[in-house]
Design an enzyme around this catalytic site. Structure first.
Site, PDB file in Angstrom:
ATOM      1  N   SER A 258     -25.706 -39.103  18.845  1.00 61.03           N
ATOM      2  CA  SER A 258     -25.631 -40.100  19.910  1.00 61.03           C
ATOM      3  C   SER A 258     -24.732 -39.704  21.065  1.00 61.03           C
ATOM      4  CB  SER A 258     -25.166 -41.445  19.348  1.00 61.03           C
ATOM      5  OG  SER A 258     -26.122 -41.956  18.466  1.00 61.03           O
ATOM      6  N   HIS A 316     -19.123 -41.899  22.477  1.00 57.77           N
ATOM      7  CA  HIS A 316     -20.114 -42.543  23.341  1.00 57.77           C
ATOM      8  C   HIS A 316     -19.701 -42.437  24.809  1.00 57.77           C
ATOM      9  CE1 HIS A 316     -22.314 -45.400  20.335  1.00 57.77           C
ATOM     10  NE2 HIS A 316     -22.371 -44.127  19.986  1.00 57.77           N
TER      11      HIS A 316
END
Length: 361
Positions: A258, A316
């Site tokens: 991610s 992230h």
């Protein structure tokens, strides 16, 4: 451009003796920070001399060490090697991509007539109905360039996922395919953990998002530049995670794609802020890519400041900020200045061919 996301609950244990609690697994599913612990029914295991924590196993997650909280500030010296690895790997990734593009364009010109002759022969050769290889070729040619590009990345993730299922590989997988600044191996997991998923849902969600955005990002950057950006993003986002963990003193394993996927998402949303996106199960609700990116950054910033443990929010943010920076400034600073490297490579290849030709006479 249609954008899809998916949410799902995954269980995860809070540390320091607290009971486990659920966390939501969304589109941005990233490197999960810690894993579920089950009550030990066997004899107690000895603490790990390196970290001082007890290992444990779960049927839903790899048998990794508990995340560790340190009362004193850990040494920032642990970030020196990862820092230089990040700089060196990123430079090598873009340099290799520039040479790859040069060689591809060169070979494409050289093979033009061979391909034309092959197409002519295919028309003369009788076609086999129901031929499996022909059907595969038809399917492959129907894909966009972006989809063909990420197929290799998806295959690598599936291969690593299968390795997690082999019991004898567990120790190797934990050491090299989960990133943790408390581990004895710091650099190679920064890249390898980007291709590592223990949970099938974790991998499926990440790969679905990558597939959905593949056509847009490759059309923006091109195949070679995209690969360099994707691999660099995985390493950079992991380094940001390292910095966060060392600064806060909470060490724990992370894995997942991610961080790199957030770079892809942020790059596309930055270049196409007015594009309409939708949720996979709620297609009637649409929103702009710009608003989606703002919401993602706000959520991860809040998670990092408030200490949420649902995701690796630092990774992230690192991935998203790198994606925004690259399409705004990085492309001009890095990719458009690759000409000196390509010229040097061309001259080196020309000299090597000249020497080879002279020696043959």
């Amino acid at each position: 451009m249609a954008w899809s996301c998916w949410a799902r609950l995954c269980s995860r244990e809070a540390l320091s003796g607290r009971r486990s609690r659920g966390h939501r697994f969304t589109l941005y599913t990233q490197q999960r920070n810690g894993f579920k612990r089950v009550p030990q029914k066997t004899e107690p295991q000895k603490p790990d001399p390196e970290t001082g924590s007890k290992p444990y196993k779960s049927s839903l997650s790899p048998p990794v060490q508990e995340a560790i909280f340190y009362t004193s500030s850990p040494s920032l010296k642990r970030l020196v090697k990862p820092f230089f690895f990040t700089i060196g790997f990123t430079g090598c990734a873009f340099g290799s991509a520039a040479i790859w593009q040069y060689e591809y364009l060169k070979s494409r010109v050289q093979n033009y007539f061979d391909e034309a002759r092959a197409d002519w022969m295919d028309k003369l050769r009788p076609q086999k109905n129901g031929d499996f290889r022909k059907q595969v070729n038809i399917w492959w040619n129907s894909l966009s360039e972006g989809q063909r590009t990420v197929t290799g990345i998806i295959a690598a993730n599936v291969f690593v996922f299968c390795l997690w299922r082999i019991p004898s590989m567990q120790r190797t997988m934990i050491t090299y395919f989960t990133s943790n600044p408390a581990s004895r191996v710091l650099c190679s997991p920064m890249l390898l953990s980007t291709f590592s998923h223990f949970s099938l849902f974790h991998m499926a969600a990440n790969m679905y998002v990558l597939w959905s955005f593949s056509s847009s990002i490759v059309s923006l950057l091109g195949r070679e530049q995209f690969i360099a950006v994707y691999l660099s993003a995985g390493v950079i986002s992991t380094f940001v995670s390292y910095v966060s963990k060392v600064t806060t003193g909470r060490f724990g394993p992370s894995l997942g794609a991610s961080g790199a996927i957030m770079t892809v998402l942020a790059a596309v949303c930055t270049k196409m802020p007015e594009a309409k996106l939708a949720i996979i199960l709620l297609p009637m609700f649409t929103f702009t890519a710009g608003n989606a990116l703002k919401a993602i950054i706000a959520m991860d910033t809040a998670g990092l400041v408030l200490g949420w443990k649902f995701f690796d929010h630092a990774a992230h943010l690192g991935g998203a900020l790198f994606g925004m920076w690259y399409v705004t400034y990085g492309h001009e600073l890095i990719w458009k200045n690759r000409e000196p490297l390509v010229k040097a490579w061309h001259e080196m290849r020309s000299k090597s061919r000249g020497k080879g030709g002279g020696g043959s006479h």
